[in-house]
Design an enzyme around this catalytic site. Structure first.
Site, PDB file in Angstrom:
ATOM      1  N   CYS A   9      36.508  43.822  42.661  1.00  0.00           N
ATOM      2  CA  CYS A   9      35.923  44.952  41.951  1.00  0.00           C
ATOM      3  C   CYS A   9      36.766  46.220  42.153  1.00  0.00           C
ATOM      4  O   CYS A   9      37.271  46.471  43.239  1.00  0.00           O
ATOM      5  CB  CYS A   9      34.496  45.269  42.365  1.00  0.00           C
ATOM      6  SG  CYS A   9      33.373  43.893  42.205  1.00  0.00           S
ATOM      7  N   ARG A  57      41.754  43.649  40.481  1.00  0.00           N
ATOM      8  CA  ARG A  57      40.741  43.477  41.533  1.00  0.00           C
ATOM      9  C   ARG A  57      39.530  42.684  41.058  1.00  0.00           C
ATOM     10  O   ARG A  57      38.646  42.337  41.845  1.00  0.00           O
ATOM     11  CB  ARG A  57      40.265  44.850  42.032  1.00  0.00           C
ATOM     12  CG  ARG A  57      41.364  45.719  42.580  1.00  0.00           C
ATOM     13  CD  ARG A  57      40.815  47.049  43.028  1.00  0.00           C
ATOM     14  NE  ARG A  57      39.931  46.904  44.161  1.00  0.00           N
ATOM     15  CZ  ARG A  57      40.327  46.908  45.426  1.00  0.00           C
ATOM     16  NH1 ARG A  57      41.586  47.084  45.720  1.00  0.00           N
ATOM     17  NH2 ARG A  57      39.462  46.769  46.405  1.00  0.00           N
ATOM     18  N   TRP A  67      34.321  41.594  39.821  1.00  0.00           N
ATOM     19  CA  TRP A  67      34.540  40.201  40.224  1.00  0.00           C
ATOM     20  C   TRP A  67      33.206  39.752  40.788  1.00  0.00           C
ATOM     21  O   TRP A  67      32.772  40.214  41.846  1.00  0.00           O
ATOM     22  CB  TRP A  67      35.633  40.100  41.276  1.00  0.00           C
ATOM     23  CG  TRP A  67      35.987  38.694  41.625  1.00  0.00           C
ATOM     24  CD1 TRP A  67      36.815  37.868  40.935  1.00  0.00           C
ATOM     25  CD2 TRP A  67      35.527  37.933  42.752  1.00  0.00           C
ATOM     26  NE1 TRP A  67      36.894  36.644  41.556  1.00  0.00           N
ATOM     27  CE2 TRP A  67      36.117  36.652  42.677  1.00  0.00           C
ATOM     28  CE3 TRP A  67      34.671  38.196  43.819  1.00  0.00           C
ATOM     29  CZ2 TRP A  67      35.882  35.647  43.614  1.00  0.00           C
ATOM     30  CZ3 TRP A  67      34.438  37.204  44.755  1.00  0.00           C
ATOM     31  CH2 TRP A  67      35.045  35.943  44.650  1.00  0.00           C
ATOM     32  N   ASN A 117      31.774  48.367  45.054  1.00  0.00           N
ATOM     33  CA  ASN A 117      32.712  47.289  45.404  1.00  0.00           C
ATOM     34  C   ASN A 117      32.343  46.826  46.806  1.00  0.00           C
ATOM     35  O   ASN A 117      32.261  47.643  47.717  1.00  0.00           O
ATOM     36  CB  ASN A 117      34.146  47.850  45.381  1.00  0.00           C
ATOM     37  CG  ASN A 117      35.138  46.912  46.035  1.00  0.00           C
ATOM     38  OD1 ASN A 117      34.960  45.693  46.003  1.00  0.00           O
ATOM     39  ND2 ASN A 117      36.181  47.470  46.630  1.00  0.00           N
ATOM     40  N   GLY A 118      32.088  45.528  46.969  1.00  0.00           N
ATOM     41  CA  GLY A 118      31.734  45.018  48.297  1.00  0.00           C
ATOM     42  C   GLY A 118      30.489  44.163  48.229  1.00  0.00           C
ATOM     43  O   GLY A 118      30.114  43.690  47.154  1.00  0.00           O
ATOM     44  N   GLU A 175      52.738  26.217  49.606  1.00  0.00           N
ATOM     45  CA  GLU A 175      52.737  27.447  48.798  1.00  0.00           C
ATOM     46  C   GLU A 175      53.055  27.116  47.327  1.00  0.00           C
ATOM     47  O   GLU A 175      52.439  27.672  46.420  1.00  0.00           O
ATOM     48  CB  GLU A 175      53.751  28.441  49.391  1.00  0.00           C
ATOM     49  CG  GLU A 175      53.955  29.735  48.626  1.00  0.00           C
ATOM     50  CD  GLU A 175      52.693  30.561  48.429  1.00  0.00           C
ATOM     51  OE1 GLU A 175      51.658  30.261  49.031  1.00  0.00           O
ATOM     52  OE2 GLU A 175      52.757  31.505  47.622  1.00  0.00           O
ATOM     53  N   LYS A 227      50.591  27.911  44.197  1.00  0.00           N
ATOM     54  CA  LYS A 227      51.001  28.711  43.034  1.00  0.00           C
ATOM     55  C   LYS A 227      50.705  27.951  41.747  1.00  0.00           C
ATOM     56  O   LYS A 227      50.170  28.511  40.796  1.00  0.00           O
ATOM     57  CB  LYS A 227      52.497  29.049  43.071  1.00  0.00           C
ATOM     58  CG  LYS A 227      52.951  30.094  44.044  1.00  0.00           C
ATOM     59  CD  LYS A 227      52.488  31.496  43.768  1.00  0.00           C
ATOM     60  CE  LYS A 227      51.183  31.806  44.457  1.00  0.00           C
ATOM     61  NZ  LYS A 227      51.255  32.363  45.781  1.00  0.00           N
ATOM     62  N   GLU A 278      46.871  27.639  41.058  1.00  0.00           N
ATOM     63  CA  GLU A 278      46.124  28.866  40.793  1.00  0.00           C
ATOM     64  C   GLU A 278      46.426  29.468  39.427  1.00  0.00           C
ATOM     65  O   GLU A 278      45.532  30.058  38.818  1.00  0.00           O
ATOM     66  CB  GLU A 278      46.297  29.847  41.952  1.00  0.00           C
ATOM     67  CG  GLU A 278      47.292  30.940  41.859  1.00  0.00           C
ATOM     68  CD  GLU A 278      47.339  31.803  43.129  1.00  0.00           C
ATOM     69  OE1 GLU A 278      48.352  31.745  43.822  1.00  0.00           O
ATOM     70  OE2 GLU A 278      46.396  32.558  43.385  1.00  0.00           O
ATOM     71  N   HIS A 296      50.622   7.249  54.639  1.00  0.00           N
ATOM     72  CA  HIS A 296      49.322   7.164  55.313  1.00  0.00           C
ATOM     73  C   HIS A 296      48.176   7.386  54.336  1.00  0.00           C
ATOM     74  O   HIS A 296      47.054   7.656  54.757  1.00  0.00           O
ATOM     75  CB  HIS A 296      49.263   8.157  56.472  1.00  0.00           C
ATOM     76  CG  HIS A 296      50.312   7.904  57.513  1.00  0.00           C
ATOM     77  ND1 HIS A 296      50.293   6.799  58.325  1.00  0.00           N
ATOM     78  CD2 HIS A 296      51.445   8.573  57.825  1.00  0.00           C
ATOM     79  CE1 HIS A 296      51.350   6.805  59.123  1.00  0.00           C
ATOM     80  NE2 HIS A 296      52.082   7.879  58.822  1.00  0.00           N
ATOM     81  N   LYS A 331      42.456  39.758  43.029  1.00  0.00           N
ATOM     82  CA  LYS A 331      43.322  40.121  44.151  1.00  0.00           C
ATOM     83  C   LYS A 331      42.484  40.859  45.197  1.00  0.00           C
ATOM     84  O   LYS A 331      41.465  41.429  44.866  1.00  0.00           O
ATOM     85  CB  LYS A 331      44.425  41.043  43.622  1.00  0.00           C
ATOM     86  CG  LYS A 331      45.615  41.079  44.502  1.00  0.00           C
ATOM     87  CD  LYS A 331      46.889  40.988  43.726  1.00  0.00           C
ATOM     88  CE  LYS A 331      48.057  40.882  44.679  1.00  0.00           C
ATOM     89  NZ  LYS A 331      48.557  39.528  44.768  1.00  0.00           N
TER      90      LYS A 331
END
Ligand code: F6R
Length: 615
Positions: free
Chosen positions: A2, A27, A73, A100-101, A488, A492, A495, A511, A610
């Site tokens: 947010c 955000r 978000w 926000n939070g 990584e 990437k 996502e 295995h 983010k």
């Protein structure tokens, strides 16, 4: 998670609010809204992006001299117009709130307020703030005091901005656990979740601290801190002149922020290492004035981080063990905070975070301190972040703002910083000769150029991306220090292209995961010419023999020849300690180009945002 912007000025603030929201959209981007004062509180909300909100604002000719706005978000309540901020309360004089939070005790407050007759119109935790303020305004007619009293009842992390219909001449803002900055302008005052949203109006920035509540009017502001007094003690906060350039936050010639950030890596790493590149030797002071004292007592390392930053920590473990002879534990922050690990006062705890606001990383670090760990170090990209403020030592990755949701330049600058830390510790603990130190400095000096060279594989990666885009799954293989790089690469790809990707240490294949291999499963392997190359080649043979399609990122000297079902892209000759940093580049490019072919939203992948400031 947010973004908030607010403005109060002598002119119509709607353009500032919309531009600010566009800057903050990284955000959160599942709904957006704003409220301005214009013969009452006029609110516009939409489930779409900020561009949708802009269209509505134009249609409705929304204007006003004061306003607050939000890009969301979703945490509590699905993305919908009724859950979009701002939220209202009150009948005679409405209250509007953006937040926000997360308010952790929202259920208890909600039930209490319902008993008092308040009607809830959304599923959000934010709405309880609006009603709580409205309730406190019934006893205490001043909005500023009513906000302070309400905050005393809230548990959790928040940054809020509040307006009142009857008093459009002010905006009240507060911060506790989520970032919030005031912008001091010539013709008005502003508030936002980050600097980039404020630069359009002013460069004079005040970083609010935990417990701060501020009142903004068009010609002034005042700040109190409510940590020790419910109604607040007046405080002075320094005004900083931001040096952030517009170039740093604008796309320029690039199509996406992720593309820009991938190609900025040579300069981002050069900036991060600037103090070393011109030096003859490495000094612990780079990590803070207390670093020499703390490093001399350090016998072990504990790294706490999430996502991509966690992968950086995993790479560092190999370096710390091999070069500094130091044992290192790397923990996913969200897991560590709920375990009962054993603390050791000689262990240096390192929090790695691009944003410095990741709730799990901050909480894990606090938990480590409570358990008895004495010393901490932040490796972080945001100088004013909470993480930087809560550690004994700090090292800034000077990557510049990272706006694409998928982390790229933050990762490689974290790696460069962690390599620097490794050699600093190795030197202090007499594991590195003066000659070797010179060699490492020379290698670091070469790193920006080597990154530039690695970026040149892009045309070949583009060709691979076309066939990848048709696939539903992919496996990523690596060994040793390149295993976290495979992790990584898989992160990437999944996502931003939504292709399911898993990373395995190549030795683990037989295995279990080998059962997945067939002609439909592309397998990406990282094959540097290091001491594990021979072992890796055997693992690749196992895949090849079972009809798996191999895509190998090798070094120029890895000696892997192309054949049917085995494709190779070669980087430069093996780069020793720098190799994991360089091998990251083609994997970022692969994810980026697959996403382009698939037409997904590169910079704003679905369901993500983010700076994960909530648990
Ligand atoms: C992946 C990504 C995330 C972040 C994670 C931690 O591309 O960006 O996995 O790395 O959310 O964020 P920071 O580093 O800000 O703590």
């Amino acid at each position: 998670m947010c973004g908030i912007i607010g403005a109060i000025a002598n002119t119509n603030v709607v353009p500032v609010l919309l531009e600010g929201l566009l800057r903050l959209e990284y955000r959160g981007y599942d709904s957006a809204g704003l409220v301005v004062t214009n013969k009452g509180l006029e609110r516009v909300r939409t489930t779409g992006r900020v561009t949708e909100l802009s269209k509505l604002v134009v249609q409705q000719k929304t204007q006003g001299f004061a306003g607050i706005a939000h890009t969301r978000w979703a945490t509590h309540g699905v993305p919908s117009e009724r859950n979009a901020h701002p939220h209202f309360s009150g009948q005679d004089s409405k209250i509007a709130v953006v937040h926000n939070g997360i308010i952790e005790n929202h259920e208890a407050i909600r039930s209490n307020l319902k008993d008092k007759g308040f009607e809830f119109l959304s599923d959000t935790d934010t709405e309880v703030i609006a009603h709580l303020i409205a309730f406190n305004l019934q006893q205490e007619t001043d909005l500023f005091k009513a906000v302070c009293l309400s905050l005393a009842e809230l548990q959790g992390a928040y940054a809020i901005a509040v307006m009142e219909e009857d008093h459009p001449e002010r905006i009240i803002v507060a911060r506790n656990g989520a970032p919030l900055l005031i912008g001091v302008g010539k013709d008005g005052n502003y508030v936002a979740s980050d600097t980039s949203a404020l630069l359009q109006a002013t460069r004079s920035i005040i970083y609010l601290e935990e417990g701060d509540v501020a009142e903004l009017s068009n010609d002034g502001y005042r700040i109190v801190n409510c940590l020790h007094n419910r109604l607040g003690d007046p405080v002075q906060r320094a005004v900083h002149e931001s040096t952030l350039s517009n170039e740093a936050i604008e796309l320029g010639p690039y199509a996406h922020y992720m593309q820009k950030e991938i190609f900025e890596q040579p300069s981002a790493v050069a900036n991060t290492l600037e103090m070393v590149l011109n030096a003859q030797s490495i000094s612990p002071n780079l990590f803070g004035s207390e670093a020499e004292k703390i490093f001399s007592k350090t016998s072990k390392i504990l790294i706490l981080a999430c996502g991509t930053s966690y992968h950086a920590g995993l790479v560092a473990r190999y370096w710390l063990e091999t070069v500094a002879g130091m044992s290192c534990n790397v923990e996913i922050a969200s897991e560590y905070r709920y375990r009962d690990p054993i603390a050791d006062p000689n262990t240096l705890v390192i929090g790695i975070s691009q944003s410095g606001e990741t709730a799990d990383t901050l909480a894990a670090l606090n938990y480590a301190k409570k358990l008895g760990h004495q010393y901490s170090l932040a490796i972080c990209n945001v100088p004013e972040s909470a993480l930087i403020r809560q550690t004994d030592l700090r090292f800034l990755t000077r990557a510049g703002p990272e706006i694409g949701v998928a982390s790229t330049k933050a990762f490689t600058t974290q790696l460069a910083s962690l390599l620097l830390l490794t050699v600093t510790l190795a030197k202090m603990h007499k594991k590195l000769s003066a000659d070797d130190e010179k060699k490492v400095i020379a290698a670091l000096r070469h790193l920006p150029v080597a990154l530039q060279h690695a970026l040149q594989v892009e045309p070949q990666v583009k060709i691979w991306a076309k066939s990848f885009a048709q696939k539903r799954h992919a496996l990523f293989l690596g060994r040793g220090v390149h295993y976290p790089i495979a992790m990584e690469g898989a992160l990437k790809l999944k996502e931003i292209s939504y292709i399911h990707a898993e990373a395995y240490a190549a030795g683990e294949l037989k295995h279990g995961p080998l059962a997945l291999v067939d002609s439909e499963m592309p397998i990406v392997a990282i094959a540097p010419n290091d001491q594990l190359l021979g072992k890796l080649k055997s693992n690749l043979q196992e895949v090849h023999a079972r009809g798996g399609e191999l895509y190998v990122f090798a070094d120029a000297d890895s000696q892997i020849a192309e054949s049917e079902g085995l494709h190779v892209i070669r980087l430069a000759e093996h780069a020793g300690l720098l190799s994991p940093i360089l091998h990251t580049i083609p994997l970022q490019l692969l994810a980026y180009h697959v996403s382009l072919v698939k037409g997904t939203d590169v910079d704003k992948p679905r369901n993500l945002a983010k700076a994960v400031t909530v648990e």
